[in-house]
Design an enzyme around this catalytic site. Structure first.
Site, short mmCIF file in Angstrom:
data_model
loop_
_atom_site.label_atom_id
_atom_site.label_comp_id
_atom_site.label_asym_id
_atom_site.label_seq_id
_atom_site.Cartn_x
_atom_site.Cartn_y
_atom_site.Cartn_z
N SER A 236 1.14 -1.27 -0.26
CA SER A 236 -0.11 -0.43 0.05
C SER A 236 1.33 1.13 -0.18
O SER A 236 1.67 1.30 0.87
CB SER A 236 -0.89 0.18 1.42
OG SER A 236 -0.30 0.34 2.37
N CYS A 291 -3.20 -4.90 -7.88
CA CYS A 291 -2.62 -3.12 -8.04
C CYS A 291 -3.10 -2.76 -9.70
O CYS A 291 -3.36 -1.02 -9.50
CB CYS A 291 -1.32 -3.43 -7.56
SG CYS A 291 -0.52 -4.40 -8.64
#
Ligand code: NAD
Length: 507
Positions: A236, A291
């Site tokens: 992240s 992602c």
């Protein structure tokens, strides 16, 4: 990150790899690895102690002394063998991955396969780690470069690609002559460990690859350890930014591939059926936990009329455990992830977006305890809404509208993230304008998830990436090596002496 827990029924433990041995951690902190479709506890993963982390780094440091001198052909042959072993064990690897992570079996094979491509790339290290030579840059002087390994490198990986992303890291680091300490995601470390076992079977020598497990403490220890020279992080934006800042301040080379909000533009001239299929696959595949998942679609002009057909397509997707034949959308990784995604859907409604398809709490026969969220579609999504501002990381697609391509490009460039993007069009001129003007690392033209093959490097721009060089491709060879430039002159008896030269010029 969840706090460590310990299961009532003792499941098998995940081992550390230190000095060539798979060892039981002496820690008192453990976390359960849980099957997201059933809640079965598959294993317990340790949060390694400071001593264990130091021992892993010390083992890598010791192994570097000999590994850095190992001929490049010998290094390459290990990865030739390794790619063969991964192929032979593909079905087992995919089954482990699906059990602990949730994605469908075919997608789990895809996860392993995209990593396998990097292993194949590592096998051609002989061609990749070549220096340069300029002959006779001055009288009798040659200049050439050596690309030398750095020493101990480390990798920190996320939960969503537990095969591919570790394989982005340690094969290229080791092939270039470094030794490695890997810290897999604590949520699904089992397939990573099987890949590590196969790497040792392929011939990676003692101490060259080490594995520690854990969370924040382990990551901070890696950032601070004076013997670690470079860190590759994927995860992240919040954690990646922390890792980048902390490790850079400690003088390390760092690359961080981070969070995303990937937009696609749909032009009205796009091939409708192909485009709708691509959007549904890229938004809802892997339960949106990629992602590079497409999470925002900007419909241009007449394409705004396609919403009902897109919703109809989303409704056809089968939600079930990843092991069930024909499953399109598996569970999200944890109960906490499900709660978070459902909470964001709730906020989307509260913020005024139109909920075209509500995937909350689907009934999945036989898997009533699973962390399922079905495909969800919002239209009328605008900046400022939580579902737009945050990375949802679930099967939630946000639809926005633009009058023309310029407005759509501006909309995307105003979003802080720059991981992936795509345009769907039959116009070469529109596609070219898009590729030139969009400020995003990975660009697809009628390709919804444009993850580059390892002949190229994974990129990313703005808030999605920190560090100049990407994992794999040519860039990663620069990341894992130090360029040394040698300027050499050899005298023989016939060389004419020019006397003392007090200038900076080479004569
Ligand atoms: P995460 O950031 O929670 O975890 C990544 C790693 O950091 C894990 O190994 C974890 O143990 C560690 N970590 C977690 N919390 C930490 C803390 N407070 N301090 C230090 N370390 C900590 O990410 P995740 O949820 O595992 O993965 C999903 C994220 O990864 C998404 O944001 C996704 O976009 C991103 N991702 C990016 C790419 C890319 O190439 N850009 C690829 C895959 C995933």
């Amino acid at each position: 990150m969840n706090a460590p827990t310990s299961s009532a029924v003792l499941a098998p433990t995940v081992k550390l790899l230190i000095g060539g041995q798979f060892v039981e951690s002496k820690t008192t902190e453990w976390r359960d690895v849980v099957n997201p479709a059933t809640q079965e506890v598959l294993a317990r993963v340790p949060f390694a102690t400071a001593d264990e982390i130091n021992a892993a780094v010390a083992s890598a440091k010791e192994a570097f002394k000999t590994w850095k001198k190992t001929p490049i052909g010998a290094r390459a042959r290990i990865f030739l063998k390794y790619q063969q072993l991964i192929r032979e064990n593909m079905a087992e690897l995919a089954a482990i991955l699906t059990a602990e992570q949730g994605k469908t079996l075919p997608d789990a094979e895809g996860d392993v396969f995209r990593g396998l491509e990097v292993v194949e790339h590592a096998a051609s290290i002989g061609n990749l780690q070549l220096g340069e030579l300029a002959n006779n840059v001055a009288g009798g002087v040659d200049t050439y470069t050596l690309m030398q390994p750095l020493g101990v490198c480390a990798g920190i990986t996320p939960f969503n690609f537990p095969a591919m992303i570790p394989l982005w890291m340690f094969p290229m680091a080791i092939a270039t002559g470094n030794t490695f300490v890997l810290k897999p995601s604590e949520q699904d470390p089992m397939v990573t460990m099987r890949l590590v076992e196969l790497a040792l079977e392929a011939g990676v020598p003692t101490g060259v690859l080490n594995v520690i497990h854990g969370g924040e403490m382990a990551v901070n220890a890696i950032c601070d350890h004076q013997d670690i020279k470079a860190i590759s992080f994927v995860g992240s934006t919040k954690v990646g930014t922390h890792v980048y800042n902390r490790a850079s301040l400690n003088g390390k080379r760092v690359q961080c591939m981070m969070g995303a909000k990937n937009h696609a533009i749909v032009m009205p001239d796009a091939n409708k059926e192909q485009t709708l299929n691509a959007l549904a696959g890229a938004a809802f595949g892997a339960a949106g936990q990629r992602c590079m998942a497409l999470s925002v679609v900007v419909l241009v002009g007449e394409a705004q009329k396609w919403i009902p057909e897109l919703v109809a397509k989303a409704k056809t997707l089968k939600i079930s455990a990843g092991t069930e034949k024909g499953t399109d959308v598996g569970p999200v990784v944890s109960c906490a992830a499900k709660e978070r995604v459902q909470g964001l859907i709730e906020r989307g409604v509260a913020d005024g977006a139109k909920l075209e398809l509500d995937g909350r709490n689907p009934q999945v026969a036989g898997y009533e305890k699973g962390n399922f969220v079905g495909p969800t579609v919002f239209s009328g999504v605008k900046p400022g809404m939580s579902i737009y501002e945050q990375e949802v990381f679930g099967p939630v697609l946000c639809l926005s509208a633009a009058a023309d391509i310029d407005e759509a490009i501006e909309f995307i460039n105003n979003n802080p993230n720059g991981n992936g993007t795509a345009i769907f069009t039959q116009s070469g001129a529109a596609a070219r304008k898009f590729q030139e003007e969009i400020d995003v690392g990975q660009v697809g033209i009628n390709v919804p998830i444009p993850v580059p093959v390892p002949l190229f490097s994974f990129s990313g721009s703005r808030a999605s990436k920190l560090g100049d060089l990407g994992p794999y491709g040519k860039q990663v060879v620069l990341f894992y090596t130090q360029t040394k430039t040698v300027t050499a002159r050899w005298f023989d008896d016939s060389t004419i002496s020019h006397g003392v030269n007090t200038t900076i010029s080479l004569k």
